[in-house]
Design an enzyme around this catalytic site. Structure first.
Site, PDB file in Angstrom:
ATOM      1  N   CYS A 172       0.562  -1.485   6.183  1.00  0.00           N
ATOM      2  CA  CYS A 172      -0.509  -1.118   5.242  1.00  0.00           C
ATOM      3  C   CYS A 172      -1.902  -1.519   5.723  1.00  0.00           C
ATOM      4  CB  CYS A 172      -0.223  -1.697   3.861  1.00  0.00           C
ATOM      5  SG  CYS A 172      -0.048  -3.485   3.795  1.00  0.00           S
ATOM      6  N   ASP A 369      -4.579   4.120  -1.694  1.00  0.00           N
ATOM      7  CA  ASP A 369      -3.387   3.315  -1.459  1.00  0.00           C
ATOM      8  C   ASP A 369      -2.573   3.859  -0.294  1.00  0.00           C
ATOM      9  OD1 ASP A 369      -1.196   1.688  -1.631  1.00  0.00           O
ATOM     10  OD2 ASP A 369      -0.804   2.043  -3.756  1.00  0.00           O
ATOM     11  N   HIS A 371       0.401   2.986   0.569  1.00  0.00           N
ATOM     12  CA  HIS A 371       1.819   2.666   0.397  1.00  0.00           C
ATOM     13  C   HIS A 371       2.709   3.847   0.033  1.00  0.00           C
ATOM     14  CE1 HIS A 371      -0.273  -1.225  -0.036  1.00  0.00           C
ATOM     15  NE2 HIS A 371       0.772  -1.680   0.611  1.00  0.00           N
TER      16      HIS A 371
END
Length: 487
Positions: A172, A369, A371
Site C-alpha cells: 500500500c 485508497d 487497498h
C-alpha cells in the site's frame, strides 16, 4: 506477517494491512469522537474477522495461480462457497453498517473542500443554478475521479526471483507513492485543469503516463523497479516500508533512471528535480526539515545544464509528527498545505494502512485508497484505445484528521521559478504561524555550523532545539549528494 521496521523513521503502519481484502469496500471510523471511542473495540474485532478471512482466501487463490496445480478437493469447494458468502454485497453492507462508512455520503454539502490546491465552495444547489458551476459538488467529483488511482494488483509477472504475483497486504505505501508521483506528472504534462477523457481515442500523453506505472519491470516506475531500488532500505517483496524509506527509494530509482537515460535515449526519466527535504540521510537529525533556496537553485542549474532559468521541482518532505498518534498542534498546518497551489498530497493515512491523502473538509482528510485488489493490466504506451477505467475512482473516502498516522510525507510540485518562490512564501508564512513548531522551514542558504557547547548535567533534550535553522549546515559549504537527487 512480521512488520519490517522502517530503516530510520519509526512508523505505526504494520506490515500486514489489517483491513485489506480482495473485494472489500473500505470502512473508516465515524468522524464523531464519541462514536469512535464507543466503536473501537467492536470495530477492531470485526475488522480483524472480515479482513483476515478475505485475505486468507486471496492468498489461497494466489497460491493456486502460482503453483498451477488445479484441484477439485472437497475442502477447496467449501472454501470457494464460503468466500462467495463473505465477499457478497450483503456481507459488505453488514460490515459497513456495524463499523461505519467512509464514503462521500458523510461529507458536508455546505463546507468548502480544499483538494490538491483548489477550493470547492460547495452548496446544496446544482451546478445549473450556481453562479459558479466550477465550485459545484459535481465539479469536485469530476476533479477527484480524474486523479490517477493506483491499487493492489494481482496476476502480474513475478517480482524478481520471488514468486509474488500480487502485492496484497504489503504494497500500500508503494501504491500511495505512485499516485503522488503520477499527480506530479499530471501537473507537469497536462496541467491542474486536466480532467480524464470521457471517450476514446485517448491522448497518448495520458496513456504513456499510465504505462510508466504498469506492473512490469519494463515500466519505469513499476512496483518491480521500486522494490529493486529500495533494497538498500531493507525493502523486499512481501515486506513493508514507511514514508521516509519510500522517499529515499524514489530518490534511488530516479538516480538509476537518469543514468540509464543518459546512455539510452529510449529509457524514461522524469522531467523534474527530486528534492528530499530531510535533516540527514538517516532522518535522525531532529528539528524541522529545511528547504534551502540555494540548494534548489543549484539543482535547477545542474538539471537544465544552464539552458533554462529554472527547472521543475518535486519536493518530498518526510515527517514524524507524534508517537502513538499525531500531535494535534500539527493538524492545522497539515490542513493548510492543501491550500498551496503546489500541493500534490500526502503519503500517509490510517494506522495500519497507507493511503494517498488528497484533500480536506472541516476535520476530515479525503483520500484515495490503494487497498482495492484489481487484476493487472498491460497498457502499452501507444495504445490510445486502452482500457484505463481501473486507474480512476469516483468514491470519495475520508477519515478524521486526528486519526491519521503521525509518520507521513508531504509532496509539492513547483513548475518554474515563480511557482517555487510562491511556494517558499507560503511555506514561510505557515512556519511563522506555527507557534514555534513548524512542519518545515525555508532558508536562503546553508550557514556554517556553529559549535554547540556541552553542558554537564544540563537537559539532554536541548540537542534538538540547539540545532536551529541558522545552524543547519553542510561541511565545507557543499551540498550532500544524498540531500537531493535529480529525477
Amino acid at each position: 506477517m512480521t512488520a519490517l521496521p522502517e530503516r530510520t523513521v519509526d512508523s505505526k503502519f504494520p506490515a500486514g494491512d489489517s483491513d485489506d481484502s480482495a473485494d472489500r469496500e473500505p470502512v473508516a471510523t465515524n468522524s464523531e469522537q464519541k462514536a469512535i471511542e464507543n466503536k473501537s473495540l467492536k470495530a477492531s474485532f470485526l475488522t480483524s474477522f472480515f479482513t483476515s478471512t478475505l485475505s486468507i482466501f486471496e492468498r489461497r487463490s494466489d497460491s493456486f495461480s502460482v503453483e498451477k496445480k488445479p484441484t477439485k478437493s472437497r475442502s477447496y469447494g467449501w472454501t470457494t462457497a464460503v468466500r462467495k458468502v463473505v465477499t457478497s454485497g450483503s456481507m459488505r453492507r453488514l460490515q459497513e453498517r456495524i463499523l461505519g462508512t467512509s464514503r462521500f455520503d458523510n461529507l458536508s454539502m455546505t463546507s468548502q473542500i480544499w483538494f490538491l490546491g483548489k477550493c470547492y465552495k460547495l452548496s446544496l444547489e446544482e451546478s445549473s443554478q450556481c453562479s459558479d458551476p466550477g465550485n459545484s459538488y459535481a465539479a469536485f467529483l469530476e476533479d477527484f475521479s480524474s486523479r490517477i488511482w493506483i491499487t493492489y494488483r494481482k496476476g502480474f509477472e513475478p517480482i524478481g526471483e520471488s514468486k509474488f504475483t500480487c502485492d496484497v497486504n504489503w504494497g500500500c505505501m508503494i501504491r500511495s507513492s505512485q499516485m503522488l508521483v503520477a499527480q506530479a506528472l499530471i501537473l507537469h504534462h497536462l496541467g491542474r485543469s486536466w480532467r480524464k477523457p470521457l471517450q476514446k481515442p485517448y491522448d497518448l500523453q495520458y496513456v504513456e503516463l499510465l504505462h510508466l506505472f504498469g506492473d512490469s519491470s519494463t515500466c519505469a516506475f513499476s512496483i518491480h523497479n521500486l522494490l529493486q531500488a529500495g533494497r538498500g532500505y531493507g525493502l523486499a517483496a512481501g515486506s513493508w516500508l514507511g514514508p521516509y524509506a519510500i522517499c529515499r527509494t524514489w530518490e534511488t530509482l530516479a538516480r538509476a533512471n537518469k543514468e540509464q537515460a543518459e546512455h539510452d535515449k529510449c529509457k524514461e526519466s522524469l522531467p523534474m528535480v527530486l528534492y528530499i527535504v530531510s535533516g540527514d540521510e538517516d532522518g535522525e537529525q531532529g528539528g524541522a526539515p529545511v528547504v534551502c533556496i540555494e540548494v534548489a537553485a543549484k539543482l535547477s542549474s545542474h538539471f537544465s545544464k544552464g539552458q533554462l532559468e529554472w527547472a521543475p521541482i518535486l519536493l518530498l518532505v518526510p515527517l514524524v509528527l507524534g508517537l502513538e498518534k499525531i500531535n494535534p498542534r500539527y493538524i492545522p498546518l497539515l490542513w493548510e498545505t492543501f491550500t498551496f497551489p503546489q500541493s500534490v498530497g500526502i503519503l500517509g493515512g490510517k494506522p495500519g494502512a497507507s493511503t494517498y491523502i488528497v484533500g480536506v473538509q472541516d476535520d476530515k482528510a479525503l483520500y484515495l485508497d490503494p487497498h482495492e485488489v484489481q487484476p493487472a493490466v498491460d497498457i502499452r504506451r501507444d495504445d490510445s484505445e486502452a482500457d484505463c477505467t481501473s486507474y480512476h475512482c469516483s468514491t470519495v473516502r475520508h477519515l478524521p484528521f486526528d486519526m491519521i498516522d503521525p509518520s507521513l510525507a508531504i509532496g509539492f510540485y513547483c513548475r518554474d521559478k515563480g511557482d517555487f518562490e510562491d511556494f517558499c512564501s507560503r511555506a514561510s508564512q505557515l512556519a511563522d504561524s506555527s507557534n514555534g513548531a513548524p512542519l518545515f522551514t525555508v532558508v536562503q542558504n546553508l550557514q556554517p555550523a556553529k559549535p554547540i557547547p556541552c553542558h554537564v548535567g544540563t537537559d539532554h533534550n536541548r540537542g534538538i532545539d540547539d540545532t536551529s535553522v541558522e545552524n543547519f549546515s553542510d561541511i565545507g559549504g557543499q551540498v550532500h549528494e544524498d540531500e537531493w537527487q535529480i529525477l
